[in-house]
Design an enzyme around this catalytic site. Structure first.
Site, PDB file in Angstrom:
ATOM      1  CB  CYS A  95     -48.241  14.654  40.645  1.00  0.00           C
ATOM      2  SG  CYS A  95     -47.401  16.192  41.034  1.00  0.00           S
ATOM      3  CG  HIS A 137     -50.137  15.454  46.192  1.00  0.00           C
ATOM      4  ND1 HIS A 137     -49.834  14.267  45.573  1.00  0.00           N
ATOM      5  CD2 HIS A 137     -49.787  16.429  45.304  1.00  0.00           C
ATOM      6  CE1 HIS A 137     -49.323  14.510  44.379  1.00  0.00           C
ATOM      7  NE2 HIS A 137     -49.295  15.816  44.183  1.00  0.00           N
TER       8      HIS A 137
END
Length: 171
Positions: A95, A137
């Site tokens: 991320c 996500h």
């Protein structure tokens, strides 16, 4: 176009639940410029997805491009998962808001997502594999959730300490 600052864990703004985008806002020059800036920021990082929440804009939209060549940009405004496959698939996720950290996360391998596209048109897309994972996500970001929330509390604390140590070395 401009590069936007990406919020990093444990910044509390990453826990903000995003509000829906007013469909009338989608085609405005300011919103379109923000989308362009988000794509530039995502490609520069480099990443394959970026939620508005990660650049401190707490509205429900995200940009994604899972192509190797960076030639398949997709915009998802006010996304909603209409259906998801049973069972799941494990992907090692990273991320942009949790730099340098990767962990296995199980998510639905295929989903159907409804959203507005860049022009404000209603769309429905069946996504699978990496694209489905990326959409899920980024949608988590819009709900104030991070992929590390799927980890045990001990592993999450280890991530927090590792990132703090990395920042200390950079400063």
């Amino acid at each position: 176009m401009a590069l936007l600052p990406i919020l990093e864990f444990p910044d509390p703004r990453l826990r903000t639940k995003a509000v829906p985008v007013d469909p009338a806002e989608v085609t405005t020059p300011a919103f379109q410029q923000l989308l362009d800036d988000m794509f530039q920021t995502m490609y520069d990082a480099p990443g394959i997805g970026l939620a508005a929440s990660q650049v401190d804009v707490h509205k429900r939209f995200m940009v994604i491009d899972v192509s190797e060549e960076h030639d398949a940009p997709q915009v998802f405004i006010n996304p909603q998962i209409a259906s998801a496959s049973e069972g799941g698939r494990v992907y090692q996720e990273g991320c942009l808001s949790v730099p340098g950290i990767y962990a296995d996360v199980t998510r639905a391998d295929s989903i159907v997502v409804r959203f507005l596209d860049r022009e404000g048109h209603a769309q429905e897309l069946e996504a699978e594999g990496l694209l489905a994972t990326c959409i899920q996500h980024e949608m988590d970001h819009l709900d104030g959730k991070l992929f590390i929330d799927y980890l045990s509390p001990l592993k999450r604390e280890m991530v927090r300490k590792k990132l703090a140590k990395q920042r200390k070395h950079v400063a």
